[in-house]
Design an enzyme around this catalytic site. Structure first.
Site, short mmCIF file in Angstrom:
data_model
loop_
_atom_site.label_atom_id
_atom_site.label_comp_id
_atom_site.label_asym_id
_atom_site.label_seq_id
_atom_site.Cartn_x
_atom_site.Cartn_y
_atom_site.Cartn_z
N HIS A 60 0.72 -1.33 0.20
CA HIS A 60 -0.27 -0.12 0.19
C HIS A 60 1.31 0.80 -0.17
O HIS A 60 0.74 2.17 0.98
CB HIS A 60 -1.37 -0.01 1.09
CG HIS A 60 -2.26 1.21 1.39
ND1 HIS A 60 -3.51 -0.36 0.23
CD2 HIS A 60 -2.43 1.78 1.51
CE1 HIS A 60 -4.66 0.89 0.14
NE2 HIS A 60 -4.21 1.64 0.47
N ARG B 125 2.72 1.86 3.61
CA ARG B 125 1.50 2.63 4.32
C ARG B 125 0.67 1.55 4.85
O ARG B 125 0.13 2.01 6.08
CB ARG B 125 0.24 3.98 3.30
CG ARG B 125 1.34 5.20 3.16
CD ARG B 125 -0.63 5.93 2.61
NE ARG B 125 0.00 7.03 1.76
CZ ARG B 125 0.17 7.45 0.68
NH1 ARG B 125 0.26 6.68 -0.55
NH2 ARG B 125 0.07 9.28 0.70
#
Length: 357
Positions: free
Chosen positions: A254, A257
């Site tokens: 991600h 993240r």
């Protein structure tokens, strides 16, 4: 808008974009979990593999074309799902879609423009990225919208049942400005009541809404579109999911993240390909910044790569033209790597083309 001169690499685009983006928005875009360790591991992983040159190879008829889930693409570089393009450019995802030539744009659940309008502007095929909602009827509503808009596949993000704001975002005091919102979620039910006894009450709410294996089987029964899972890292989980009839994976953190201790997706590729064989699609995103990086990913088992932040760099610098030019740079760099490595086609790229450094 015309492109500024001296844009030769994706690093050039990143520098030019930072000069054009509000500092708080830049912090949101560049932020990563914790101290950024996951993102650093992604970056380092590509440099751990050098590409062996191979002169004397027959390169007649060379090309970068890729057949992927029923689509004939000019090259194996796709656009990852990213939310809130409206933070970067007034036309938001519409401009991104216009610049995404001869490949796939994956529209985010968190897009600032609706997929129906994006589809009208798109220069190429669309996929839709799905966050499973707390109510199945809301999840199904998103799937039906994607199908009606002509999406060719659904990418289900699984690696962020809990995703705190990055320290960079918090330090910058970033807040979503008026007029920018996740338009696909308008009118949806609020999160369920807290469940569990976590010290952080936010985790209790988030884990109560997180999908489980039953949801994965249910999703497979709701659409005939190809289903890809984004964010798995364990081969046993991947094998179990494919047994439910899913079509493939996107290896991803991600954008760094999700979990800050997560491994670099590139390091997972060989084992994941060995576990799934060649009848399932495996894509990778995260810190792909050159055509040589694309080559490395393909050599280690990926069918294609997805590009995250650089699409917004291109969008900030030149709108649709910037996105198209960013993809052109990657395609030309990939072609050069293939020629120097003696690989006329993508299928000729294998692990024997790499060496450790």
């Amino acid at each position: 808008m015309p492109l500024p001169p001296h844009l030769y690499t994706l690093a050039d685009y990143a520098l030019a974009a930072q000069a054009r983006i509000d500092p708080a928005v830049w912090a949101w875009l560049e932020g990563a979990s914790g101290d950024g360790a996951a993102r650093r591991r992604e970056e380092i992983s590509f440099g751990a593999h050098a590409i062996l040159n191979r002169p004397l190879a027959d390169l007649c008829g060379g090309h970068t074309r890729r057949h992927l889930l029923g689509l004939d693409l000019a090259h194996p570089v796709l656009l990852s799902p990213l939310g809130y393009h409206g933070l970067i450019h007034p036309e938001g995802e519409l401009a991104t879609a216009q610049g995404c030539l001869e490949t796939v744009m994956c529209v985010s659940t968190m897009a600032s423009r609706p997929i129906e309008v994006i589809a009208q502007a798109a220069a190429g095929p669309l996929w839709f990225q799905l966050y499973v909602q707390s109510r199945r009827e809301d999840t199904l509503r998103l799937i039906r919208r994607a199908e009606a808009a002509g999406a060719r596949a659904i990418v289900v993000t699984l690696d962020t049942p809990a995703q705190p704001a990055s320290p960079q975002t918090l330090r910058a005091g970033f807040a979503m400005p008026p007029g920018i919102a996740a338009v696909h979620l308008s009118g949806f039910a609020p999160a369920p009541e807290a469940s569990g006894d976590w010290y952080n009450p936010a985790l209790s709410r988030l884990t109560a809404a997180a999908p489980g294996w039953g949801d994965m089987a249910w999703l497979r029964g709701q659409t005939d579109l190809p289903l890809l899972a984004k964010g798995l890292s364990r081969a046993d989980d991947a094998v179990r999911l494919m047994a439910l009839g899913w079509d493939g994976l996107v290896l991803s953190t991600h954008g760094g993240r999700a979990m800050e201790a997560a491994p670099a997706p590139l390091t997972l590729l060989p084992a994941m390909r060995a576990a799934l064989g060649h009848d399932r699609v495996i894509l990778i995103d995260g810190s792909v910044r050159s055509g040589a990086d694309v080559f490395r990913a393909l050599a280690l088992g990926a069918d294609a790569v997805m590009i995250g932040r650089p699409q917004l760099y291109g969008l900030a610098v030149g709108g649709a033209l910037g996105v198209a030019h960013m993809l052109k740079i990657l395609r030309e760099e990939l072609e050069l790597a293939m020629v120097l490595a003696g690989c006329a086609t993508l299928d000729a790229i294998g692990p024997d083309a790499l060496t450790g450094v």
